[in-house]
Every structure is written in structure tokens, then in C-alpha cells.
Design an enzyme around this catalytic site. Structure first.
Site, short mmCIF file in Angstrom:
data_model
loop_
_atom_site.label_atom_id
_atom_site.label_comp_id
_atom_site.label_asym_id
_atom_site.label_seq_id
_atom_site.Cartn_x
_atom_site.Cartn_y
_atom_site.Cartn_z
N LYS A 1 3.92 4.66 3.13
CA LYS A 1 4.16 4.74 1.69
C LYS A 1 5.26 5.74 1.35
CE LYS A 1 0.70 1.95 1.09
NZ LYS A 1 0.92 0.50 0.89
N TYR B 1 -6.58 0.11 7.89
CA TYR B 1 -5.35 -0.67 7.93
C TYR B 1 -4.85 -0.89 9.36
CZ TYR B 1 -5.15 0.08 2.89
OH TYR B 1 -5.45 0.09 1.55
N TYR C 1 -12.89 -5.10 2.99
CA TYR C 1 -12.01 -3.94 2.93
C TYR C 1 -12.78 -2.66 3.23
CZ TYR C 1 -8.78 -0.46 1.05
OH TYR C 1 -7.95 0.61 0.90
#
Length: 330
Positions: free
Chosen positions: A49, A286, A260
Site C-alpha cells: 500500500k 493476504y 476473509y
């Protein structure tokens, strides 16, 4: 505006290194494996990010913002890196987080607080759904908020991964291996879309394979359609005429597990193999799920031993410290 002229705040330790995973490749009997270490990108323990935030924070500053607002899950890597980027640039930061206040702050949440972010607990909403109301309140307080979207995934944020492909192409010209495949975690779509545009812009001939880690749709569309839409918006922003279609998006949705943030046996194995064979830490949400997908594809002979595969490590290490009970039986 030319792509190179877009507002950008230099935040990360770039370029990140590329390493070969010889021991993991040998154990799997698969293709030559490499890893792009965006977990080493700097800014509060690193992560992909940072690349998006260089353009998003640059855009915020160019618009005179004094406060950054974003949202995510309680252990969001994106929120942690946004809080750090805001601190580096002297901006306030408000995070709209899914869930309820915990009894103990661990992992990314601990870092969010240490970095000075204001936390707003949003119950079942973990993708920034409450941000518009929060921004209205901030404006009433005299603040000038700038919204960073979920995952940093809009055309401005995706520019970070257009630039990332330029970075990798330069590393290859300097002697780094070329790759038949690049495999990475795909969630909010910005990383995936930026890579598609970057590969087109810089002539990189490689297959981009996103491993979907989240069952939920993105802004009312299936993830592949959301990636296509974002790739086209990003292409327009950076000034290329290519039109992308869903057929050009390779998105593997076979490894969603129980949903998730739910760690299963595949994620536990991927984390353990990568740590114990290569000394590299993945995160449980992730990169652990994406690596589990890659390992399974290698075992199924989807990738042949003579191919060269780059796994793009998108970071997330601090989240490990909130998942101890999910990784081991004590």
C-alpha cells in the site's frame, strides 16, 4: 497530465529487492520461484500500500487536505500504512474500522494507535461505508478531509502499481530474471489493475495471476469486472489508449477457504513452509492465502518446472501478531 508528472510523495524504500526462493522451489519440485519483497518497502513495517499511498498522499497535499480518512478491517494493513504515511507528512488520520473496540490492541491495531490515528469502530462495516458521514463531521470541525478508498484502490492509487511495473522492468534490464508468471494477492483491485496497465505501458510480457482472498463483491461488481473497470480508468488517467476487458484479467478464486481473515490449513502450511525454508514471514490473510494458492497450482502441475514465477509479497507482517491462536495449537 503525464504519468511522470502526477503529484507523488516519496514515502517508500524503493526499489524493493527480488530474491530467489531456491529451497521452497526445491521442496515443491516446481518452477524457479522468486519473490518481490514489498514487505521491505518501509513505512511502519512495509507493504504494497506504500506504493499507492505515494500517489494518494501526493494528491491529497496538492488539494490542500489536512486530514486523511480511510477504512478497513480491524487488522487492516492498508489502514496501518495509511496512518504511517499521514504521520510522515504531518496530516491527521481517521480510520473507520470494522468490528468493536477490542480488549487488547495487538498487531496492526497497536501500530495504528502508536501512529496517532483516530479510530472509529463501525460494527459490520469494514470497507469504509461510514466514511461519508465521518467526513461531514470533520468538515463541521473545520477540517479538510481527503478520502483514501478501501485498499487505496482508485485510479490515483493504482498509479503506484503502474510505477511498480516500471520499477521491475528496470530491475530486469539491470540483470534481474524475467518471469513467465507474476502471482499476487488480489482483493480491492488496485494492485491488479495497476499491474495490468503497467505491463501494457512498459511492454512486460508476463502472465499476471491474482489470487482472490475475499468472497465479497467490490462496489457492486464481481472482482474481475471491478479490476477491468479500474484498469480502464487508470489507463485513461496515465494517458494510454489501451482498453482492457474481463478476458484479460486472470483471477483465481479457488482458495477462498472459510472467508476473509479465516485461517485454514492451507494458509498455515504456506506460512510455515515460507518461514522455515526461506526465513520469510507472510501474513495470514493476504500473502498466506496467495502463497497457498501458488503452492497448490505448482503441485497440480499448472506451472511447469522450467517456468519462472515471481511471487509479489504485498506485506502484512504485523497482522501475524494478532493471529497466534489461529496458527498454533497451544
Amino acid at each position: 497530465m503525464d504519468f511522470a508528472d502526477r503529484p507523488r510523495s516519496r514515502l517508500g524504500f524503493l526499489p524493493t529487492p527480488v530474491m530467489e526462493l531456491k529451497r521452497l522451489s526445491s521442496r515443491l519440485g516446481g518452477p524457479r520461484l522468486f519473490i518481490k519483497r514489498d514487505d521491505q518497502s518501509g513505512v511502519a513495517c512495509g507493504g504494497n500500500k506504500v506504493r499507492k499511498l505515494e500517489y494518494l498522499i501526493g494528491d491529497a497535499l496538492s488539494r490542500g487536505a489536512d486530514t486523511i480518512v480511510t477504512g478497513g478491517a480491524a487488522q487492516s494493513n492498508h489502514c496501518r500504512q495509511t496512518a504511517a504515511a499521514a504521520a510522515m507528512c504531518g496530516l491527521g488520520c481517521h480510520l473507520a474500522l470494522g468490528g468493536e473496540p477490542p480488549a487488547e490492541y495487538r498487531g496492526n491495531l497497536l501500530l495504528d494507535r502508536l501512529l496517532g490515528a483516530e479510530l472509529h469502530w463501525c460494527g459490520t462495516y469494514r470497507k469504509g461505508e461510514t466514511i461519508p458521514a465521518l467526513c461531514d463531521e470533520l468538515r463541521r470541525m473545520g477540517k479538510r478531509p481527503y478520502i483514501v478508498p478501501y485498499g487505496g484502490s482508485n485510479p490515483v492509487g493504482a498509479c503506484g502499481f503502474v510505477e511498480a511495473i516500471r520499477e521491475l522492468s528496470e530491475q530486469q534490464r539491470a540483470g534481474v530474471q524475467t518471469f513467465t508468471h507474476i502471482v499476487f494477492a488480489s482483493s480491492s483491485g488496485g494492485t491488479h489493475a495497476g499491474m495490468l496497465v503497467g505491463a501494457n505501458l512498459f511492454g512486460m510480457q508476463t502472465e499476471l495471476i491474482g489470487i482472490s482472498i475475499d468472497k465479497e463483491e467490490t462496489e457492486g461488481a464481481s472482482l474481475d469486472k471491478a479490476i477491468t473497470r479500474l484498469a480502464n480508468q487508470t489507463a485513461e488517467l496515465v494517458g494510454i489508449k489501451e482498453t482492457f476487458s474481463d478476458k484479460g484479467v486472470i483471477l483465481v478464486s479457488d482458495y477462498l477457504g472459510e472467508g476473509y481473515g479465516v485461517v485454514g490449513g492451507a494458509e498455515r502450511e504456506a506460512l510455515a513452509l515460507t518461514a522455515q525454508l526461506e526465513g520469510i514471514l507472510l501474513d495470514p490473510v493476504y500473502t498466506g492465502r496467495a502463497m497457498a494458492g501458488l503452492i497448490d497450482m505448482i503441485r497440480k502441475k499448472i506451472m511447469s518446472p522450467d517456468e519462472r514465477v515471481l511471487f509479489w509479497h504485498t506485506g502484512g507482517t504485523p497482522a501475524l501478531f494478532a493471529y497466534g491462536n489461529d496458527l498454533f495449537d497451544y
